[in-house]
Enzyme design. Structure first.
Site, PDB file in Angstrom:
ATOM      1  N   CYS A  46     -26.087  -0.370  -2.588  1.00 15.16           N
ATOM      2  CA  CYS A  46     -25.073  -1.026  -1.752  1.00 15.16           C
ATOM      3  C   CYS A  46     -25.652  -2.276  -1.108  1.00 15.16           C
ATOM      4  CB  CYS A  46     -24.561  -0.059  -0.682  1.00 15.16           C
ATOM      5  SG  CYS A  46     -23.358  -0.797   0.453  1.00 15.16           S
ATOM      6  N   LYS A  95       0.829  -1.210   0.000  1.00 19.19           N
ATOM      7  CA  LYS A  95       0.000   0.000   0.000  1.00 19.19           C
ATOM      8  C   LYS A  95       0.861   1.256   0.000  1.00 19.19           C
ATOM      9  CE  LYS A  95      -1.839   3.242   3.057  1.00 19.19           C
ATOM     10  NZ  LYS A  95      -1.398   3.870   4.308  1.00 19.19           N
ATOM     11  N   CYS A 154     -18.990   6.283   5.175  1.00  9.27           N
ATOM     12  CA  CYS A 154     -18.912   4.819   5.266  1.00  9.27           C
ATOM     13  C   CYS A 154     -17.853   4.427   6.298  1.00  9.27           C
ATOM     14  CB  CYS A 154     -18.583   4.226   3.892  1.00  9.27           C
ATOM     15  SG  CYS A 154     -18.952   2.465   3.754  1.00  9.27           S
TER      16      CYS A 154
END
Length: 389
Positions: free
Chosen positions: A365, A274, A349
């Site tokens: 969703c 990452k 979220c």
């Protein structure tokens, strides 16, 4: 008088009979324990049986029969083994038998190991093979309504009020010269792990105030000083050690700059996929993959955008999410998807109790309104209410 003589003679006969039995038992035991062949033992016993002093009548025949019956049983038990040994040309030795047994078991274990190894190898190759195969099958078939969902998230993120928008790793050292800024981005990415953007940004600001945003300065600084400056970032003590090591590597191998390839970045202590992709994006403008952190990993699984290879299960790690997401997401979205979803995860979220009522794409969703009711706080409230009742 006659009765007394008969009693005496009967007693003497009994004594003689017990004496002969005792003598015969001793001879049998001594004969069996001797090293004479069986034929000689039998002859020896027969000669003793023919002795006139031996037992007479039923007692002598019973002794011979008892002994003969036992011997016959032993011979019958040994005869099949002798016949089998003749057929097999000799029984194998114990060590030879054990070796053959171990050989067979080792063959079985080898096959098992090969199966396991091939399974694990297949697992690794499956990732690669499935990546290629799935790319062929799913590259033209991305998740339904993903464009509409992505556009809805962009609209919700248009205000730019998330912490990542003003304090993300891409903002680290933006006022510095290119080489120093690249090193600041590297440090900011290293410190960002398990740390909020606000805490990370404050740590970078303190390092800048002390002039510790260059490899030379970090290499000369005491590790204890670095710990004090970057505290309270997550794992600050370990990250201070990594900073010292990274600074030395950059000075010795890259002339004070940072690596420009993915493999070299991954070789640095404390730098994972990452961070490596993020550093390549920001520092070198090199897009080789998507930067997936916990926010991107969580949201992509909630939206049903990713799944484990050949299954419908959620991906178990950010790296699995990255591989699955890159199979269908257009490459022009690879850089923008990280800050977009990170900010969305910081504001709407969220990890716990997501604000599905404020999400404009909740109708698209699969996880909408499901995790809010199953949060730890709601479970705790329900348990308290049940106890009160």
């Amino acid at each position: 008088m006659i009765l007394v003589n008969r009693a005496v003679s009967t007693t003497l006969d009994n004594v003689a009979w017990f004496s002969r039995i005792r003598t015969m038992n001793r001879k049998i035991h001594s004969t069996l324990s001797s090293s004479k062949p069986d034929s000689l033992r039998i002859q020896h016993l027969r000669s003793e049986d023919s002795n006139p002093e031996s037992a007479s009548g039923a007692s002598g025949s019973s002794e011979t029969l008892v002994y003969t019956r036992k011997k016959r049983l032993k011979q019958e038990a040994l005869e099949p083994l002798e016949k089998k040994s003749q057929q097999l040309c000799g029984l194998p030795d114990i060590e030879e038998f054990a070796f053959k047994k171990n050989t067979r078991s080792s063959k079985r274990s080898t096959e098992t190991n090969i199966t396991v190894a091939s399974a694990s190898t297949a697992g690794r190759s499956t990732e690669t093979n499935i990546t290629v195969a799935s790319a062929k099958t799913t590259a033209g078939n991305p998740p339904e309504n993903w464009v509409e969902v992505l556009e809805g998230i962009r609209q919700m993120r248009s205000s730019g009020d998330a912490p990542v928008d003003s304090m993300g790793c891409d903002k680290a050292g933006s006022f510095l010269p290119p080489s120093e800024r690249r090193f600041a981005v590297l440090l900011g990415s290293l410190l960002s792990s398990q740390t909020k953007d606000q805490v990370n940004n404050a740590a970078i600001h303190r390092l800048h105030q002390k002039g510790l945003l260059t490899p030379e300065a970090i290499d000369k600084a005491d590790e204890s000083t670095i710990k004090e400056l970057i505290y309270p970032v997550g794992f600050y003590a370990r990250k201070a050690t990594y900073m010292k090591k990274i600074a030395k590597i950059c000075l010795e191998k890259y002339n004070g700059d940072i690596p420009s390839s993915l493999d070299d970045l991954l070789a640095l202590p404390g730098i994972g996929p990452k961070m490596a992709h993020l550093i390549l994006h920001i520092a070198w403008n090199d897009v080789q993959g998507i930067c997936v952190d916990t926010h991107v990993h969580r949201i992509c699984n909630r939206l049903g955008w990713v799944s484990r290879p050949a299954t419908k299960q959620k991906t178990s790690s950010p790296e699995e999410t990255r591989v699955a997401l890159q199979q269908w997401l257009p490459k022009e979205e690879w850089v923008a998807i990280n800050p977009l979803l990170v900010g969305f995860g910081q504001t709407i979220c969220t990890p716990l109790r997501p604000r599905c009522e404020a999400c404009s794409v909740a109708k698209l969703c699969p996880a909408a309104f499901k995790e809010a009711s199953s949060s730890p706080s709601s479970k705790l409230k329900k348990s308290k209410q049940s106890k009160e009742l």
